[in-house]
Motif scaffolding. Structure first.
Motif, PDB file in Angstrom:
ATOM      1  N   ALA A  41      78.911  -6.538 -42.498  1.00 23.51           N
ATOM      2  CA  ALA A  41      79.967  -7.299 -41.836  1.00 23.51           C
ATOM      3  C   ALA A  41      80.935  -7.888 -42.855  1.00 23.51           C
ATOM      4  CB  ALA A  41      79.356  -8.413 -40.980  1.00 23.51           C
ATOM      5  N   ALA A  42      80.398  -8.356 -43.988  1.00 22.36           N
ATOM      6  CA  ALA A  42      81.270  -8.895 -45.045  1.00 22.36           C
ATOM      7  C   ALA A  42      82.194  -7.807 -45.587  1.00 22.36           C
ATOM      8  CB  ALA A  42      80.421  -9.482 -46.172  1.00 22.36           C
ATOM      9  N   ILE A  43      81.656  -6.600 -45.758  1.00 25.25           N
ATOM     10  CA  ILE A  43      82.485  -5.499 -46.237  1.00 25.25           C
ATOM     11  C   ILE A  43      83.562  -5.155 -45.210  1.00 25.25           C
ATOM     12  CG2 ILE A  43      82.473  -3.070 -46.916  1.00 25.25           C
ATOM     13  CD1 ILE A  43      79.597  -3.488 -47.907  1.00 25.25           C
ATOM     14  N   VAL A  44      83.187  -5.148 -43.937  1.00 26.89           N
ATOM     15  CA  VAL A  44      84.142  -4.843 -42.864  1.00 26.89           C
ATOM     16  C   VAL A  44      85.275  -5.866 -42.840  1.00 26.89           C
ATOM     17  CG1 VAL A  44      84.434  -4.761 -40.354  1.00 26.89           C
ATOM     18  CG2 VAL A  44      82.503  -3.592 -41.425  1.00 26.89           C
ATOM     19  N   PHE A  45      84.929  -7.141 -42.926  1.00 24.07           N
ATOM     20  CA  PHE A  45      85.965  -8.175 -42.935  1.00 24.07           C
ATOM     21  C   PHE A  45      86.852  -8.061 -44.169  1.00 24.07           C
ATOM     22  CE2 PHE A  45      82.910 -10.913 -40.303  1.00 24.07           C
ATOM     23  CZ  PHE A  45      83.500 -10.507 -39.116  1.00 24.07           C
ATOM     24  N   GLY A  46      86.239  -7.747 -45.305  1.00 21.40           N
ATOM     25  CA  GLY A  46      87.028  -7.585 -46.522  1.00 21.40           C
ATOM     26  C   GLY A  46      88.039  -6.461 -46.397  1.00 21.40           C
ATOM     27  N   VAL A  47      87.583  -5.323 -45.884  1.00 20.33           N
ATOM     28  CA  VAL A  47      88.491  -4.193 -45.681  1.00 20.33           C
ATOM     29  C   VAL A  47      89.582  -4.557 -44.675  1.00 20.33           C
ATOM     30  CG1 VAL A  47      88.633  -1.840 -44.783  1.00 20.33           C
ATOM     31  CG2 VAL A  47      86.750  -2.477 -46.289  1.00 20.33           C
ATOM     32  N   GLY A  48      89.190  -5.269 -43.623  1.00 20.77           N
ATOM     33  CA  GLY A  48      90.181  -5.675 -42.626  1.00 20.77           C
ATOM     34  C   GLY A  48      91.265  -6.565 -43.205  1.00 20.77           C
ATOM     35  N   LEU A  49      90.870  -7.529 -44.039  1.00 22.00           N
ATOM     36  CA  LEU A  49      91.858  -8.417 -44.660  1.00 22.00           C
ATOM     37  C   LEU A  49      92.769  -7.656 -45.611  1.00 22.00           C
ATOM     38  CD1 LEU A  49      89.947 -11.740 -45.499  1.00 22.00           C
ATOM     39  CD2 LEU A  49      91.808 -11.416 -43.868  1.00 22.00           C
ATOM     40  N   ILE A  50      92.190  -6.743 -46.379  1.00 24.81           N
ATOM     41  CA  ILE A  50      92.981  -6.016 -47.368  1.00 24.81           C
ATOM     42  C   ILE A  50      94.070  -5.181 -46.701  1.00 24.81           C
ATOM     43  CG2 ILE A  50      92.911  -4.176 -49.102  1.00 24.81           C
ATOM     44  CD1 ILE A  50      90.043  -5.169 -49.773  1.00 24.81           C
ATOM     45  N   PHE A  51      93.693  -4.442 -45.662  1.00 23.88           N
ATOM     46  CA  PHE A  51      94.624  -3.481 -45.086  1.00 23.88           C
ATOM     47  C   PHE A  51      95.486  -4.048 -43.967  1.00 23.88           C
ATOM     48  CE2 PHE A  51      91.495  -0.685 -47.062  1.00 23.88           C
ATOM     49  CZ  PHE A  51      92.322   0.226 -47.691  1.00 23.88           C
ATOM     50  N   SER A  52      95.115  -5.216 -43.427  1.00 21.12           N
ATOM     51  CA  SER A  52      95.931  -5.786 -42.347  1.00 21.12           C
ATOM     52  C   SER A  52      96.831  -6.921 -42.820  1.00 21.12           C
ATOM     53  CB  SER A  52      95.031  -6.304 -41.224  1.00 21.12           C
ATOM     54  OG  SER A  52      94.256  -7.415 -41.649  1.00 21.12           O
ATOM     55  N   SER A  53      96.608  -7.414 -44.053  1.00 21.48           N
ATOM     56  CA  SER A  53      97.401  -8.555 -44.526  1.00 21.48           C
ATOM     57  C   SER A  53      98.875  -8.192 -44.633  1.00 21.48           C
ATOM     58  CB  SER A  53      96.872  -9.039 -45.880  1.00 21.48           C
ATOM     59  OG  SER A  53      96.911  -7.991 -46.834  1.00 21.48           O
TER      60      SER A  53
ATOM     61  N   ILE B  14      91.112 -12.336 -51.561  1.00 19.48           N
ATOM     62  CA  ILE B  14      89.865 -12.766 -50.920  1.00 19.48           C
ATOM     63  C   ILE B  14      89.169 -11.578 -50.266  1.00 19.48           C
ATOM     64  CG2 ILE B  14      88.908 -14.163 -49.043  1.00 19.48           C
ATOM     65  CD1 ILE B  14      90.974 -16.272 -49.655  1.00 19.48           C
ATOM     66  N   GLY B  15      89.949 -10.675 -49.680  1.00 17.01           N
ATOM     67  CA  GLY B  15      89.354  -9.492 -49.072  1.00 17.01           C
ATOM     68  C   GLY B  15      88.619  -8.639 -50.085  1.00 17.01           C
ATOM     69  N   ILE B  16      89.221  -8.439 -51.247  1.00 22.51           N
ATOM     70  CA  ILE B  16      88.572  -7.654 -52.306  1.00 22.51           C
ATOM     71  C   ILE B  16      87.307  -8.362 -52.785  1.00 22.51           C
ATOM     72  CG2 ILE B  16      88.806  -6.797 -54.657  1.00 22.51           C
ATOM     73  CD1 ILE B  16      91.790  -6.390 -54.077  1.00 22.51           C
ATOM     74  N   GLY B  17      87.431  -9.669 -53.033  1.00 19.71           N
ATOM     75  CA  GLY B  17      86.267 -10.428 -53.498  1.00 19.71           C
ATOM     76  C   GLY B  17      85.137 -10.429 -52.488  1.00 19.71           C
ATOM     77  N   GLY B  18      85.481 -10.616 -51.193  1.00 27.34           N
ATOM     78  CA  GLY B  18      84.448 -10.628 -50.164  1.00 27.34           C
ATOM     79  C   GLY B  18      83.778  -9.279 -50.004  1.00 27.34           C
ATOM     80  N   ALA B  19      84.559  -8.204 -50.093  1.00 28.54           N
ATOM     81  CA  ALA B  19      83.983  -6.859 -49.996  1.00 28.54           C
ATOM     82  C   ALA B  19      83.038  -6.589 -51.160  1.00 28.54           C
ATOM     83  CB  ALA B  19      85.097  -5.814 -49.953  1.00 28.54           C
TER      84      ALA B  19
ATOM     85  N   ALA C 130      84.579 -17.630 -47.876  1.00 33.57           N
ATOM     86  CA  ALA C 130      85.885 -17.208 -48.398  1.00 33.57           C
ATOM     87  C   ALA C 130      86.749 -16.610 -47.296  1.00 33.57           C
ATOM     88  CB  ALA C 130      85.691 -16.193 -49.522  1.00 33.57           C
ATOM     89  N   PHE C 131      86.159 -15.782 -46.432  1.00 31.23           N
ATOM     90  CA  PHE C 131      86.923 -15.195 -45.333  1.00 31.23           C
ATOM     91  C   PHE C 131      87.439 -16.277 -44.391  1.00 31.23           C
ATOM     92  CE2 PHE C 131      84.114 -11.242 -45.895  1.00 31.23           C
ATOM     93  CZ  PHE C 131      85.030 -10.692 -46.784  1.00 31.23           C
ATOM     94  N   GLY C 132      86.595 -17.287 -44.136  1.00 34.82           N
ATOM     95  CA  GLY C 132      87.032 -18.383 -43.274  1.00 34.82           C
ATOM     96  C   GLY C 132      88.249 -19.094 -43.846  1.00 34.82           C
ATOM     97  N   CYS C 133      88.248 -19.320 -45.164  1.00 27.48           N
ATOM     98  CA  CYS C 133      89.401 -19.953 -45.807  1.00 27.48           C
ATOM     99  C   CYS C 133      90.650 -19.095 -45.678  1.00 27.48           C
ATOM    100  CB  CYS C 133      89.095 -20.216 -47.280  1.00 27.48           C
ATOM    101  SG  CYS C 133      87.801 -21.446 -47.575  1.00 27.48           S
ATOM    102  N   ALA C 134      90.497 -17.784 -45.862  1.00 24.84           N
ATOM    103  CA  ALA C 134      91.645 -16.881 -45.746  1.00 24.84           C
ATOM    104  C   ALA C 134      92.202 -16.868 -44.333  1.00 24.84           C
ATOM    105  CB  ALA C 134      91.237 -15.467 -46.164  1.00 24.84           C
TER     106      ALA C 134
END
Length: 233
Positions: free
Chosen positions: A134-146, A184-189, A211-215
């Motif tokens: 789930a952390a990897i999924v959220f990281g990828v989501g933040l990276i590509f949707s930001s 944050i997405g890269i770090g979380g992933a 970290a994802f919550g902060c982002a």
């Protein structure tokens, strides 16, 4: 002739006004829900890091983040539809439209995926694997949707006829938020990948959720604050 042109311009602005306000209200509502989900994830992750029901609270934090991304994705759908279907709203290439739509879709899928993974973890189904995933999924989501969210937000702000300086400030602020979300997405992933390898998986996942919550809070408040100012100008 000049008088007629001014009259037509005024009526056109009046006609577009309610539509622009509706999209701004939807955007602000989605961003507020996103911020609430991010705050919930931050609180849950911090409590989990203290050792109180760590697995359960981390799973709930994942669900909260997933809900936040889904609501933000739905708000982005409204922005996307308004910006790209209105005649003359954006003079962009077809590839830009496809990329923007793909980013919105990815955000929805990542949010829904995070919700499913969090629920499965709550049911004790391979929790130490699904939560890092789930952390990897959220990281990828933040990276590509930001970038998509920043693009939609920028054009939504520019759609209102405000002061040029305030529009420039809003654009720069959203650009800074985009860079922060990518980092944050890269770090979380990376934390999710390390957790999957087996290095303190729960702690690393909790830190990633924090970290994802902060982002999410940062991105949600940045846009909702700007929309509140525009709507009450």
């Amino acid at each position: 002739m000049a008088t007629v042109q001014v009259h037509e311009s005024s009526s056109q602005v009046t006609r577009r006004g309610p539509e622009e306000r509706t999209v701004a209200e939807v955007a602000m509502a989605g961003s507020l829900v996103e911020s609430a989900g991010g705050i919930g994830a931050i609180v849950l992750a911090i409590v989990a890091l203290t050792g109180v029901l760590p697995m359960y609270l981390t799973a709930i934090a994942a669900i909260a983040l997933g809900v936040a991304l889904v609501f933000e994705g739905l708000a982005n759908v409204a922005r996307y539809s308004q910006l790209f279907t209105e005649e003359g709203a954006m003079a962009t290439a077809r590839t830009t439209r496809v990329e923007t739509g793909s980013g919105v879709t990815l955000e929805l899928f990542c949010g829904a995926g995070g919700i499913v993974l969090g629920i499965l973890a709550l049911l004790h189904i391979a929790a130490m694997i699904l939560l890092p995933v789930a952390a990897i999924v959220f990281g990828v989501g933040l990276i590509f949707s930001s970038g998509t969210r920043a693009t939609l937000a920028r054009h939504l702000v520019e759609g209102f006829h405000g002061h040029e300086f305030s529009t420039l400030v809003a654009r720069e602020a959203m650009q800074a938020v985009m860079v922060t979300e990518v980092c944050i997405g890269i770090g979380g992933a990376v934390l999710g990948i390390l957790a999957l390898i087996g290095n303190a998986p729960l702690i690393l996942t909790e830190v990633a959720m924090l970290a994802f919550g902060c982002a999410v809070v940062l991105g949600g408040l940045a846009l909702s604050g700007r929309m509140f100012t525009v709507l009450h100008h």
